[in-house]
Motif scaffolding. Structure first.
Motif, mmCIF file in Angstrom:
data_model
loop_
_atom_site.group_PDB
_atom_site.id
_atom_site.type_symbol
_atom_site.label_atom_id
_atom_site.label_comp_id
_atom_site.label_asym_id
_atom_site.label_seq_id
_atom_site.Cartn_x
_atom_site.Cartn_y
_atom_site.Cartn_z
ATOM 1 N N GLY A 179 42.364 -14.809 3.447
ATOM 2 C CA GLY A 179 43.195 -14.249 4.511
ATOM 3 C C GLY A 179 43.042 -15.028 5.798
ATOM 4 N N TYR A 180 41.822 -15.439 6.081
ATOM 5 C CA TYR A 180 41.549 -16.265 7.266
ATOM 6 C C TYR A 180 42.309 -17.590 7.169
ATOM 7 N N ALA A 181 42.197 -18.239 6.007
ATOM 8 C CA ALA A 181 42.846 -19.533 5.818
ATOM 9 C C ALA A 181 44.366 -19.409 5.917
ATOM 10 N N LEU A 182 44.923 -18.350 5.332
ATOM 11 C CA LEU A 182 46.373 -18.151 5.376
ATOM 12 C C LEU A 182 46.863 -17.849 6.790
ATOM 13 N N ALA A 183 46.045 -17.147 7.567
ATOM 14 C CA ALA A 183 46.416 -16.855 8.957
ATOM 15 C C ALA A 183 46.616 -18.156 9.724
ATOM 16 N N ARG A 184 45.773 -19.120 9.453
ATOM 17 C CA ARG A 184 45.883 -20.420 10.116
ATOM 18 C C ARG A 184 47.125 -21.181 9.644
ATOM 19 N N VAL A 185 47.489 -20.992 8.385
ATOM 20 C CA VAL A 185 48.714 -21.601 7.871
ATOM 21 C C VAL A 185 49.932 -20.982 8.554
ATOM 22 N N VAL A 186 49.926 -19.661 8.695
ATOM 23 C CA VAL A 186 51.065 -18.954 9.296
ATOM 24 C C VAL A 186 51.273 -19.388 10.747
ATOM 25 N N VAL A 187 50.208 -19.405 11.557
ATOM 26 C CA VAL A 187 50.384 -19.795 12.965
ATOM 27 C C VAL A 187 50.757 -21.269 13.084
ATOM 28 N N SER A 188 50.381 -22.065 12.095
ATOM 29 C CA SER A 188 50.786 -23.473 12.106
ATOM 30 C C SER A 188 52.285 -23.583 11.864
ATOM 31 N N CYS A 189 52.828 -22.700 11.041
ATOM 32 C CA CYS A 189 54.279 -22.683 10.814
ATOM 33 C C CYS A 189 55.011 -22.226 12.073
ATOM 34 N N VAL A 190 54.450 -21.250 12.768
ATOM 35 C CA VAL A 190 55.050 -20.795 14.030
ATOM 36 C C VAL A 190 54.951 -21.899 15.074
ATOM 37 N N ASN A 191 53.779 -22.574 15.096
ATOM 38 C CA ASN A 191 53.522 -23.719 15.975
ATOM 39 C C ASN A 191 53.732 -23.380 17.449
ATOM 40 N N ASP A 192 53.211 -22.243 17.870
ATOM 41 C CA ASP A 192 53.219 -21.848 19.275
ATOM 42 C C ASP A 192 51.778 -21.940 19.779
ATOM 43 N N ARG A 193 51.565 -22.737 20.815
ATOM 44 C CA ARG A 193 50.190 -22.995 21.255
ATOM 45 C C ARG A 193 49.490 -21.742 21.750
ATOM 46 N N GLN A 194 50.219 -20.879 22.429
ATOM 47 C CA GLN A 194 49.587 -19.661 22.917
ATOM 48 C C GLN A 194 49.155 -18.770 21.759
ATOM 49 N N LEU A 195 49.988 -18.686 20.729
ATOM 50 C CA LEU A 195 49.636 -17.883 19.566
ATOM 51 C C LEU A 195 48.428 -18.490 18.847
ATOM 52 N N ALA A 210 58.967 -17.945 5.962
ATOM 53 C CA ALA A 210 59.907 -17.795 7.076
ATOM 54 C C ALA A 210 60.214 -16.339 7.447
ATOM 55 N N PRO A 211 60.533 -15.451 6.481
ATOM 56 C CA PRO A 211 60.840 -14.063 6.863
ATOM 57 C C PRO A 211 59.675 -13.384 7.587
ATOM 58 N N ARG A 212 58.449 -13.619 7.101
ATOM 59 C CA ARG A 212 57.270 -13.016 7.737
ATOM 60 C C ARG A 212 57.015 -13.659 9.101
ATOM 61 N N VAL A 213 57.239 -14.968 9.170
ATOM 62 C CA VAL A 213 57.020 -15.685 10.424
ATOM 63 C C VAL A 213 57.980 -15.179 11.503
ATOM 64 N N THR A 214 59.217 -14.897 11.113
ATOM 65 C CA THR A 214 60.202 -14.375 12.060
ATOM 66 C C THR A 214 59.759 -13.040 12.637
#
Length: 371
Positions: free
Chosen positions: A74-90, A208-212
Motif C-alpha cells: 500500500g505504501y509503494a502504491l501510494a507513491r505510484v499514485v502521487v507520481s501519476c498525479v505529479n503535483d509537488r505539493q501533494l 486514471a479514474p482513482r487519480v481524478t
C-alpha cells in the motif's frame, strides 16, 4: 549493529530496503495486479494512505491494519499514485506524512517492545539502528558534522543552528529527543528525492479514474484550508512586503523568502509569485524564477520550504504594523486563516441584515393570493 526488523517493524517503516525485499516476488507485476480484486484492495489502501496525508490533523495508532505485505504494498502504491498525479505539493504532503508516521512509531516503539526499552544511560537502539539503515550515524549525544549539516539545512528552528551547538572533533552535540527529529527529517528528504517515479503511462491510465477523484479531494482540501486568495486577509507583514514591491523597493533575502513561501502555501502559482517581483529595481526574470522555484520545491533538491513563524519574522525585522489579531497568533498563515474566517462571518451577517431590511422597507413583497 546489524538491524533485523520484525514483521511489525517492516510495516511501521515500509520505506526500508529490507521491507521492499520482504515483498519482492510476492505480488505479480503491477500491470496485472491492478486488474484483479487483490490489486483493487491494495489501491484502496494506497488511496486511504494519501487521504490521511492530506488531512490537516493526523492521528496515528499503534496497530497497523492488514498484513505486513499489504501495508508495504500500500505504501509503494501510494507513491505510484502521487507520481501519476505529479503535483509537488501533494508529493510533499505524502513524504511528510510518511516521515511523521515513522517518527510516531520510532518514539513509541520502546514502550511497546521490551527489546527496545531504554535503560539508564543507554541510548535508543532502535533509533540508532534505523539511522544506520538510512545512512546516518547517531550516538548517545552526538552526530557527525557532515550528517548534521545536511539534515538541518531545511529546518528553520533556531535551536538547530550551528551557532547554538557545541561542535567538537567534527561532531555536533544533540539531545535524545532531537535524534528522533533528525531521523524523521532524514526519512522525509530520502523519500522526497525519490519522487516522482517514472511510472509507465499504461499504469497511470489504469489508475486514471482513482487519480481524478484524488485530485478533486485534494483540491477541495486545499480550498477548505485556505480558500481563494484574498489579499485583504494578508497579515500586516505580508501586506508591507507587497507594498514595498509595488513601490519598486528591493526586498531583503528574508523578505523574499517569507513572502514567496507564504504565497506558495496559500495557493498562488509560481508564475504569479515571480511576476510580483517584476517592479524590483534589480529584477531579473530568469534569476527570479530560479529563486522562486527553489523556495517552492520545484527546483534543486525538491525541498518545499515553510513560511517562517512570527518569532522568526520579528528576528529578521519583517514583523511590522502589528494589530490586535497579531497578538493572538504565532504564524502568518494562522493570521490569514483567522482573518478570512472573520471576514466570511461578517459578510454572512451583513447579508442577513440586508435581507431583513428589505422586508421592512417593503422592497420585496409576497405575491397577492388569488381571490
Amino acid at each position: 549493529m546489524v538491524y533485523s526488523p520484525s514483521a511489525k517493524e517492516l510495516s511501521h517503516f515500509p520505506f526500508l530496503k529490507k521491507a521492499q525485499d520482504h515483498v519482492k516476488g510476492r505480488f505479480s507485476s503491477l500491470d496485472s495486479l491492478l486488474k484483479d480484486k487483490k490489486g483493487e484492495a491494495l489501491v484502496e489502501r494506497a488511496l486511504a494512505r494519501i487521504q490521511d496525508a492530506i488531512t490537516p490533523r493526523k492521528t496515528f495508532t499503534p496497530e497497523v491494519s492488514g498484513s505486513t505485505e499489504d501495508e508495504i504494498a500500500g505504501y509503494a502504491l501510494a507513491r505510484v499514485v502521487v507520481s501519476c498525479v505529479n503535483d509537488r505539493q501533494l508529493i510533499d504532503r505524502l513524504t511528510r506524512y510518511e516521515s511523521e508516521r515513522a517518527y510516531f512509531f520510532l518514539v513509541n516503539e520502546e514502550d511497546w517492545n521490551q527489546n527496545y526499552r531504554q535503560e539508564e544511560g543507554e541510548y535508543s537502539r532502535l533509533c540508532v539502528a534505523l539511522a544506520e539503515e538510512l545512512g546516518i550515524r547517531i550516538t548517545l549525544d552526538r552526530m557527525p558534522f557532515a550528517d548534521y549539516v545536511e539534515l538541518v539545512a531545511p529546518l528553520h528552528d533556531d535551536r538547530f543552528h550551528l551557532v547554538n551547538r557545541r561542535v567538537e572533533n567534527s561532531f555536533v552535540a544533540i539531545k535524545k529527543e532531537e535524534r528522533y527529529e533528525l531521523v524523521r527529517e532524514r526519512i522525509r528528504l530520502m523519500l522526497r528525492r525519490d519522487l516522482p517515479h517514472k511510472v509507465p503511462s499504461s499504469l497511470c491510465e489504469q489508475l486514471a479514474p482513482r487519480v481524478t477523484l484524488l485530485k478533486k479531494a485534494y483540491q477541495e482540501q486545499m480550498l477548505q484550508q485556505f480558500g481563494s486568495i484574498e489579499e485583504s486577509a494578508f497579515p500586516p507583514c505580508m501586506q508591507a512586503l507587497i507594498t514595498a514591491l509595488t513601490a519598486g523597493t528591493n526586498l531583503t533575502h528574508a523578505g523574499r523568502f517569507s513572502l514567496t513561501t507564504f504565497l506558495h502555501t496559500i495557493g498562488m502559482n509560481v508564475n504569479g509569485i515571480a511576476e510580483l517581483y517584476a517592479r524590483s529595481p534589480d529584477f531579473d526574470a530568469e534569476r527570479t524564477m530560479y529563486q522562486v522555484e527553489h523556495i517552492t520545491g520545484r527546483g534543486g533538491s525538491g525541498t518545499e520550504y515553510n513560511t517562517p513563524a512570527c518569532a522568526a519574522m520579528r528576528t529578521t525585522g519583517i514583523c511590522v504594523h502589528r494589530d490586535v489579531l497579531c497578538e493572538k497568533v504565532s504564524h502568518p498563515l494562522s493570521y490569514y486563516k483567522a482573518k478570512k474566517r472573520d471576514q466570511a462571518g461578517k459578510f454572512s451577517k451583513q447579508g442577513a441584515v440586508t435581507g431583513k431590511e428589505k422586508g421592512k422597507q417593503g422592497e420585496e413583497k409576497p405575491p397577492v393570493p388569488p381571490t
